[in-house]
Design an enzyme around this catalytic site. Sequence first.
Site: not given
Length: 758
Positions: A364, A605, A629, A676
């Site tokens: 992240h 995901e 992911d 995304c």
Amino acid sequence: MLELLRKIVQEVSAASNVEAALKLIVRRIQRGMNTEVCSIFLLDESTERFVLRATQGLNRKAVGRASLATSEGIVGLVAKRAEPINLEDAESHPAFCYLKDSGEERFHSFLGVPIIHHREVLGVLVVQQQECRRFDESEEAFLVTISAQLAAVIVHAEASGAMVESPESGHKTIDRRFEGVPGAPGVAIGQVVVVSPQANLDAVPNKRITDVDTEVAFFENALERVRSDIRRVSAKLSRRLRHDEQALFDVYLKMLEDNALAGEVVGRIRDGNWAQGALSSVISENAQQFAMMEDPYLRERASDVRDLGRRVLAYLQEGDGPRTIELPDNAILVADELSPAILGEVPQDKLAGLISVKGSGNSHAAILARSMGIPTIMGIVDLPYRHLHERQVILDGFAGRLYVDPSEELVSAYQDIVKEQQEVAAGLAQLKELPAVTTDGERVPLWVNTGLLADVERSLERGAEGIGLYRTEIPFMVRDFFPSEQEQLEIYRRQLEAFAPRPVTMRTLDIGGDKALPYFPIEEENPFLGWRGIRVTLDHPEIFLVQIRAMLRANEGLGNLRIMLPMVTSVQEVDEAKRMLERAITELREEGHQIDPPEVGVMIEVPAAVYQVKRFAKRVDFISVGSNDLAQYILAVDRNNPRVANLYMAYHPAVLRALEHIAREAQQESVQLSICGEMAADPGGAMLLMAMGYDVLSMNATNLPRVKSIIRSISMQQARELLETVLQMDDAEKIQQLISQTLKQLGLSRLSQPQLPD
């Protein structure tokens, strides 16, 4: 044997330098295995020879002098095969090569195992005896275990030793290179600033001071405050504790006396180290000594020493004032583990680069760094960062390399790269007002992923047409408690207003995995397969309802909100979330708000969701793929683990097949499909995704101009031909090579990774 292994690792970790560490290793192994000889040969890369670096049993005068070529002797054979060699009589082996002046002619039996770190053979660990015999299986297994455990320790000890000398000492190591994982592309040349978490003894950097007396007084003040705390607790518990238990507080106080720990710390301060660094080193060494003791009672005192150290450190850090990070110009921030909270404390105008010892290129923190456009390296696990404060470095975010105390020639080479990248960026800025349209007229909307408030201005400057992912967890992560509905409303309103009438896709709270809240800890052995995303918020409707109420109220009068649900695996989760959304809309309308139902979508995901696209499409307005992911789960690669970072491949055939399957299913249901993940931000990835039929590509703002340039330079037909070829390939590296060749043929190689110094 396990106890011996534990002692060796502890002792080596506490060693002052690599030579001391190697001596400890051979001495402990020689005694523990009851052999006559234990030696370590390490590869000298400059001479390509295995050098005898430590021995217990051979002639010690040969240490540092005796060496073997990489193809020479049984040592060389062990390294070449990368496996143990166990011989009853070494001299009779055809590869035997006598090591002059070593005194090894007396020894016959030989067992050598390779020392391997990250697939590279660093050296060979050898034991020998005069008796002609093969070492038994348990002895061989033990030496293999020792070697595997010590490889990383040796690497770190060598790196720390190379960094101990200050740049001004005249003994600095030029172009010392450390390898990590690329986090965010770009080059930064500047000065290191080490950021340590509060009260973490292991993360405190060493800093030189000039005002010794002031620093000693600062330390003694913190010390006295800890003494007062201990006396106060002792008095408070005096009636509830037995006499022997009460005596433990007296032990604590004695440890803090001038002739004990406190005296050692003051001595280190007078040698020129700041109070925090002096405390950290003294506590670490004393805790290690206690931990190695035979007596269980004394061994447990190691935790007492560390507890005292943390208490003193907390007061020293409190004395620094409020938590602010002061940076020089062109600062390279180094942290044991980067977090959004750290990024929020840093003045952006002086920040040139970021380095995180832990984490990977898809963590992240790395995603945020790319969003901010800051060159970043992740996962430099062997970096002796405590010795790097104020050192000059070159950060290569393209290759994941860090150069410490670089030569003028290397600085000049990287300055040329920086200049070239600035020229490319200036050229791309001219595309801001132009649409992303292929040469044969196909339009591909480009949206952005945001999370920080600064992302908004940066995104609009680069011509973003909408927000494909707003990470709502960021405002939660930089606070000490859950933000209220009103606080969330104000944050969301700023995002929606800034982009109106362009669409803004807000992902509901996605915590868990590598995104933790300090006030809502989730302790799990396998967090990526645990309680995260929609699973958390559906279990806590009080959190979910407050958030979607804030979103709906923020959207009042604007109408550009889209809500996206993360980590869905079943239609039941979608149905339950939609029922709660309808409840929130009804309640707000009853309160007098003018609420329009927003579009609702889901993120694909996990593999389970890949095969339910059609079912989801019947329930939602749009579908978005989180490729980061998704790739992680398909490949079974923890994206925060630098040990397996090289196995994370966005162009893996299995990942591409899954993405193509999702696109085909979504097209059949006529539902809008976006992506995304970071793959959309890669020029090559963008070509493949638009060819698959993805309606919207959402990415970090930094890469948006590059992707727009690619799209405007290629036809959709060319992209589909490339995709058709790629889908027939079975090797991710060859796919990457093909994409690079395609960019070169299109004259767009400057938009990919630049040519880097070797």
